[in-house]
Design an enzyme around this catalytic site. Sequence first.
Site, short mmCIF file in Angstrom:
data_model
loop_
_atom_site.label_atom_id
_atom_site.label_comp_id
_atom_site.label_asym_id
_atom_site.label_seq_id
_atom_site.Cartn_x
_atom_site.Cartn_y
_atom_site.Cartn_z
N GLN A 52 -1.64 -2.92 -2.78
CA GLN A 52 -0.84 -3.18 -4.14
C GLN A 52 0.73 -3.12 -3.68
O GLN A 52 1.06 -2.00 -3.29
CB GLN A 52 -1.59 -1.86 -4.81
N GLU A 53 1.34 -4.26 -3.93
CA GLU A 53 2.73 -4.14 -3.62
C GLU A 53 3.65 -3.86 -4.83
O GLU A 53 3.23 -4.01 -5.68
CB GLU A 53 3.03 -5.52 -2.88
N ALA A 93 8.01 -4.33 -6.09
CA ALA A 93 9.34 -5.11 -5.40
C ALA A 93 10.10 -3.89 -4.79
O ALA A 93 11.05 -4.29 -4.04
CB ALA A 93 10.13 -5.27 -6.81
N GLU A 149 -6.27 0.09 2.67
CA GLU A 149 -7.23 1.55 3.52
C GLU A 149 -6.86 3.00 2.62
O GLU A 149 -7.73 3.76 2.30
CB GLU A 149 -6.94 1.66 4.93
N CYS A 204 -2.70 -0.27 9.99
CA CYS A 204 -1.26 -0.14 10.13
C CYS A 204 -1.36 1.31 10.90
O CYS A 204 -2.12 2.04 10.51
CB CYS A 204 -0.43 -0.77 9.02
N CYS A 219 -1.55 3.72 7.63
CA CYS A 219 -3.28 3.95 7.40
C CYS A 219 -3.90 4.83 8.32
O CYS A 219 -4.78 5.55 8.18
CB CYS A 219 -3.80 2.69 7.17
#
Length: 160
Positions: free
Chosen positions: A63-64, A66, A75, A112, A115
Amino acid sequence: MKEIKIESTLYLYDSLDELPSDVAMLMEKAIEARKQAYAPYSEFYVGAALLLDNNKIITGNNQENASYPAGLCAERTAIFYASSQYPNATILKMAITAGSKNNQTTTPVPPCGSCRQAIAEYEIKQHTPIEIYFMGETGKIAKSGSLANLLPLVFDKTML
Protein backbone atom coordinates in the site's frame (compact mmCIF):
# COMPACT_ATOMS: atom_id res chain seq x y z
CA MET A 1 41.72 -11.98 12.87
CA LYS A 2 39.35 -14.89 12.41
CA GLU A 3 37.20 -15.50 9.34
CA ILE A 4 33.56 -16.39 9.92
CA LYS A 5 31.62 -17.85 7.02
CA ILE A 6 27.84 -17.42 6.92
CA GLU A 7 25.78 -19.38 4.42
CA SER A 8 22.13 -19.46 3.44
CA THR A 9 20.37 -22.33 1.75
CA LEU A 10 17.45 -21.91 -0.65
CA TYR A 11 15.48 -24.55 -2.50
CA LEU A 12 14.19 -23.76 -6.00
CA TYR A 13 11.00 -25.06 -7.54
CA ASP A 14 10.66 -24.67 -11.31
CA SER A 15 6.96 -23.79 -11.24
CA LEU A 16 3.82 -23.63 -9.11
CA ASP A 17 3.05 -27.20 -10.23
CA GLU A 18 6.08 -28.50 -8.30
CA LEU A 19 5.02 -26.98 -4.99
CA PRO A 20 3.28 -29.02 -2.29
CA SER A 21 -0.47 -28.49 -2.68
CA ASP A 22 -0.85 -26.39 0.47
CA VAL A 23 1.97 -24.07 -0.62
CA ALA A 24 0.61 -23.80 -4.17
CA MET A 25 -2.77 -22.77 -2.74
CA LEU A 26 -1.05 -20.25 -0.45
CA MET A 27 0.89 -18.81 -3.40
CA GLU A 28 -2.35 -18.49 -5.38
CA LYS A 29 -3.76 -16.43 -2.50
CA ALA A 30 -0.63 -14.25 -2.61
CA ILE A 31 -1.09 -13.80 -6.38
CA GLU A 32 -4.70 -12.71 -5.82
CA ALA A 33 -3.52 -10.24 -3.17
CA ARG A 34 -0.80 -8.89 -5.50
CA LYS A 35 -3.44 -8.06 -8.09
CA GLN A 36 -5.18 -5.83 -5.52
CA ALA A 37 -2.04 -3.93 -4.42
CA TYR A 38 -2.06 -0.15 -4.42
CA ALA A 39 1.20 0.89 -6.08
CA PRO A 40 0.60 3.97 -8.26
CA TYR A 41 4.12 5.36 -7.71
CA SER A 42 6.48 2.40 -8.08
CA GLU A 43 4.11 0.30 -10.21
CA PHE A 44 5.66 -2.67 -8.38
CA TYR A 45 2.93 -4.91 -7.01
CA VAL A 46 3.50 -7.36 -4.16
CA GLY A 47 1.18 -9.88 -2.54
CA ALA A 48 1.74 -12.03 0.51
CA ALA A 49 -0.22 -14.84 2.14
CA LEU A 50 0.35 -16.41 5.55
CA LEU A 51 -0.75 -19.81 6.80
CA LEU A 52 -1.38 -19.80 10.55
CA ASP A 53 -1.46 -22.81 12.85
CA ASN A 54 -5.23 -22.28 13.30
CA ASN A 55 -5.60 -22.90 9.53
CA LYS A 56 -6.46 -19.25 8.86
CA ILE A 57 -4.95 -17.68 5.75
CA ILE A 58 -4.12 -14.00 5.97
CA THR A 59 -3.25 -11.96 2.88
CA GLY A 60 -1.69 -8.57 2.41
CA ASN A 61 -0.42 -6.38 -0.40
CA ASN A 62 1.72 -3.31 -0.67
CA GLN A 63 0.00 0.00 0.00
CA GLU A 64 1.88 3.04 -1.28
CA ASN A 65 1.45 6.66 -0.31
CA ALA A 66 2.60 9.94 -1.85
CA SER A 67 4.55 10.38 1.38
CA TYR A 68 6.70 7.33 0.61
CA PRO A 69 7.64 6.30 4.15
CA ALA A 70 3.94 6.12 5.04
CA GLY A 71 3.39 3.12 2.73
CA LEU A 72 3.57 -0.50 3.84
CA CYS A 73 4.91 -3.64 2.19
CA ALA A 74 2.70 -6.69 1.58
CA GLU A 75 4.59 -8.91 4.03
CA ARG A 76 4.24 -6.45 6.91
CA THR A 77 0.59 -5.72 6.04
CA ALA A 78 -0.17 -9.44 6.35
CA ILE A 79 1.98 -10.17 9.40
CA PHE A 80 0.73 -7.16 11.39
CA TYR A 81 -2.89 -8.01 10.58
CA ALA A 82 -2.35 -11.63 11.61
CA SER A 83 -0.82 -10.54 14.89
CA SER A 84 -3.61 -8.08 15.65
CA GLN A 85 -6.42 -10.53 14.84
CA TYR A 86 -4.82 -13.79 16.03
CA PRO A 87 -2.21 -12.75 18.62
CA ASN A 88 -1.61 -16.30 19.87
CA ALA A 89 -1.42 -17.98 16.46
CA THR A 90 1.85 -19.23 15.03
CA ILE A 91 2.78 -18.31 11.47
CA LEU A 92 3.76 -21.52 9.70
CA LYS A 93 4.34 -20.41 6.11
CA MET A 94 4.53 -17.25 4.05
CA ALA A 95 4.13 -16.96 0.27
CA ILE A 96 5.25 -13.81 -1.56
CA THR A 97 4.89 -12.80 -5.20
CA ALA A 98 5.97 -9.55 -6.86
CA GLY A 99 5.62 -8.04 -10.28
CA SER A 100 6.24 -4.80 -12.11
CA LYS A 101 3.94 -2.98 -14.50
CA ASN A 102 7.04 -1.97 -16.48
CA ASN A 103 8.65 -5.36 -17.10
CA GLN A 104 7.90 -9.00 -16.40
CA THR A 105 9.39 -10.26 -13.15
CA THR A 106 10.55 -13.84 -13.68
CA THR A 107 13.05 -14.31 -10.84
CA PRO A 108 12.16 -14.86 -7.18
CA VAL A 109 11.78 -11.58 -5.25
CA PRO A 110 12.67 -11.97 -1.55
CA PRO A 111 11.38 -9.75 1.27
CA CYS A 112 13.05 -6.34 1.60
CA GLY A 113 15.23 -5.53 4.61
CA SER A 114 12.44 -3.88 6.62
CA CYS A 115 10.18 -6.87 6.05
CA ARG A 116 12.95 -9.30 6.99
CA GLN A 117 13.37 -7.48 10.28
CA ALA A 118 9.60 -7.52 10.95
CA ILE A 119 9.31 -11.22 10.07
CA ALA A 120 12.32 -11.93 12.31
CA GLU A 121 10.48 -10.37 15.26
CA TYR A 122 7.62 -12.84 14.86
CA GLU A 123 9.87 -15.84 14.22
CA ILE A 124 11.71 -15.03 17.46
CA LYS A 125 8.46 -14.31 19.35
CA GLN A 126 6.89 -17.63 18.38
CA HIS A 127 10.11 -19.69 18.81
CA THR A 128 9.31 -21.42 15.52
CA PRO A 129 10.74 -20.90 12.03
CA ILE A 130 8.52 -19.52 9.29
CA GLU A 131 8.88 -21.19 5.90
CA ILE A 132 9.10 -18.46 3.26
CA TYR A 133 8.33 -19.06 -0.42
CA PHE A 134 8.90 -16.24 -2.89
CA MET A 135 8.60 -15.68 -6.62
CA GLY A 136 8.20 -13.02 -9.28
CA GLU A 137 5.08 -12.99 -11.43
CA THR A 138 6.16 -16.24 -13.11
CA GLY A 139 9.07 -18.60 -13.07
CA LYS A 140 10.95 -20.28 -10.29
CA ILE A 141 9.87 -20.21 -6.66
CA ALA A 142 12.48 -20.05 -3.90
CA LYS A 143 11.97 -21.58 -0.48
CA SER A 144 13.80 -20.60 2.69
CA GLY A 145 13.23 -22.79 5.74
CA SER A 146 13.25 -19.75 8.01
CA LEU A 147 13.72 -16.03 8.13
CA ALA A 148 16.94 -16.60 10.08
CA ASN A 149 18.26 -18.25 6.92
CA LEU A 150 17.60 -15.00 4.97
CA LEU A 151 18.84 -12.72 7.74
CA PRO A 152 21.49 -14.68 9.68
CA LEU A 153 22.79 -11.75 11.74
CA VAL A 154 19.41 -10.67 13.04
CA PHE A 155 19.03 -7.65 15.31
CA ASP A 156 16.75 -8.61 18.20
CA LYS A 157 15.79 -7.65 21.76
CA THR A 158 18.90 -9.30 23.21
CA MET A 159 20.92 -6.42 21.77
CA LEU A 160 18.89 -3.70 23.49
